[in-house]
Design a protein around this motif. Structure first.
Motif, PDB file in Angstrom:
ATOM      1  N   ASP A 192      29.215  42.730  46.253  1.00  0.00           N
ATOM      2  CA  ASP A 192      28.915  42.030  44.852  1.00  0.00           C
ATOM      3  C   ASP A 192      28.461  42.447  43.494  1.00  0.00           C
ATOM      4  OD1 ASP A 192      27.219  40.317  42.230  1.00  0.00           O
ATOM      5  OD2 ASP A 192      25.777  40.452  43.432  1.00  0.00           O
ATOM      6  N   GLU A 193      30.349  42.752  42.500  1.00  0.00           N
ATOM      7  CA  GLU A 193      30.743  43.403  41.568  1.00  0.00           C
ATOM      8  C   GLU A 193      29.623  43.438  40.549  1.00  0.00           C
ATOM      9  OE1 GLU A 193      34.983  44.014  38.968  1.00  0.00           O
ATOM     10  OE2 GLU A 193      34.509  42.150  40.107  1.00  0.00           O
ATOM     11  N   THR A 194      28.628  42.670  40.293  1.00  0.00           N
ATOM     12  CA  THR A 194      27.614  41.953  39.106  1.00  0.00           C
ATOM     13  C   THR A 194      26.532  43.167  39.704  1.00  0.00           C
ATOM     14  OG1 THR A 194      26.418  40.871  40.354  1.00  0.00           O
ATOM     15  CG2 THR A 194      28.461  38.955  39.145  1.00  0.00           C
TER      16      THR A 194
ATOM     17  N   LEU B 118      27.894  46.354  39.552  1.00  0.00           N
ATOM     18  CA  LEU B 118      27.871  46.976  38.103  1.00  0.00           C
ATOM     19  C   LEU B 118      28.058  47.341  37.162  1.00  0.00           C
ATOM     20  CD1 LEU B 118      31.202  48.184  40.791  1.00  0.00           C
ATOM     21  CD2 LEU B 118      28.798  49.171  40.687  1.00  0.00           C
ATOM     22  N   THR B 119      28.024  45.665  36.530  1.00  0.00           N
ATOM     23  CA  THR B 119      27.513  45.540  35.189  1.00  0.00           C
ATOM     24  C   THR B 119      26.308  46.943  34.306  1.00  0.00           C
ATOM     25  OG1 THR B 119      27.947  42.942  35.937  1.00  0.00           O
ATOM     26  CG2 THR B 119      26.877  43.328  33.805  1.00  0.00           C
ATOM     27  N   GLY B 120      26.520  46.926  33.746  1.00  0.00           N
ATOM     28  CA  GLY B 120      26.190  47.829  32.598  1.00  0.00           C
ATOM     29  C   GLY B 120      26.098  49.933  33.617  1.00  0.00           C
ATOM     30  N   THR B 121      26.751  49.896  34.062  1.00  0.00           N
ATOM     31  CA  THR B 121      27.525  51.209  34.760  1.00  0.00           C
ATOM     32  C   THR B 121      28.662  51.770  33.998  1.00  0.00           C
ATOM     33  OG1 THR B 121      28.064  50.749  36.226  1.00  0.00           O
ATOM     34  CG2 THR B 121      25.743  50.548  36.802  1.00  0.00           C
ATOM     35  N   GLU B 122      28.824  52.764  34.495  1.00  0.00           N
ATOM     36  CA  GLU B 122      30.279  53.013  34.049  1.00  0.00           C
ATOM     37  C   GLU B 122      31.013  53.092  35.522  1.00  0.00           C
ATOM     38  OE1 GLU B 122      30.108  57.223  32.657  1.00  0.00           O
ATOM     39  OE2 GLU B 122      28.971  56.376  30.474  1.00  0.00           O
TER      40      GLU B 122
ATOM     41  N   THR C  53      33.844  51.454  38.675  1.00  0.00           N
ATOM     42  CA  THR C  53      34.213  50.631  39.078  1.00  0.00           C
ATOM     43  C   THR C  53      34.136  50.313  40.281  1.00  0.00           C
ATOM     44  OG1 THR C  53      35.734  51.824  37.323  1.00  0.00           O
ATOM     45  CG2 THR C  53      36.569  49.535  38.095  1.00  0.00           C
TER      46      THR C  53
END
Length: 164
Positions: free
Chosen positions: A46-48, A50-54, A56
């Protein structure tokens, strides 16, 4: 009530260049005294998360998963694991050296009663390092001898500790 969950929600794992490039990632189940049946726990990447993190998302060409959709808990066990195998291309990417990649797991369903709230995600940060990277502690003594084998000086590293 039987539940499935990740032990940790955030982890960092390092691979050493030219060594084993596999790790296991696992879930556990609770709420049962006996593991008397095979259980499954579904997941997705779930790529979401990683939202708000540095971080990838780790490119799919850098790894394989032993099971791309579920963890299996075998009868008699309380843990289920998958194996992540890192491909050589990972070690040619500077972002992998700095720890900028992650695999974000989200548990989606289970044959158990439920998923444990707040423990259904894992963000696994991945990086690599050289075999000689780290801090080293040297201990012992250096003894200098002349041509006849007689001691001419001694230096104890107990007084002189070095960390590189």
């Amino acid at each position: 009530t039987s539940v499935a969950y990740f032990y940790n929600q955030e982890l960092t794992r390092s691979f050493v260049v030219n060594e084993v490039h596999e790790i296991k990632v696992g879930i556990t189940m609770g709420g049962k005294r006996f593991s008397d049946a095979n259980e499954t726990v579904g997941y997705n990447i779930d790529e979401t998360l990683l939202t708000g993190t540095e971080l990838t998302l780790l490119p799919t060409e850098y790894y394989t998963l032993s099971n791309p959709s579920q963890f299996e808990v075998h009868k008699g066990d309380f843990d289920g694991n998958i194996t992540i195998t890192i491909k050589p291309s990972f070690f040619n990417d500077p972002l992998a050296l700095s720890g900028g990649y992650a695999l974000p797991f989200r548990l989606t369903d289970t044959s158990l009663d439920a998923l444990l709230e707040e423990k259904e995600v894992l963000v696994l940060q991945l990086k690599y390092e050289a075999a000689f990277f780290g801090h080293y502690y040297h201990n012992g003594a250096t003894i200098a001898k002349d041509a006849l084998g007689d001691e001419i000086s001694a230096l104890s590293s107990r007084k002189n500790r070095y960390i590189f």
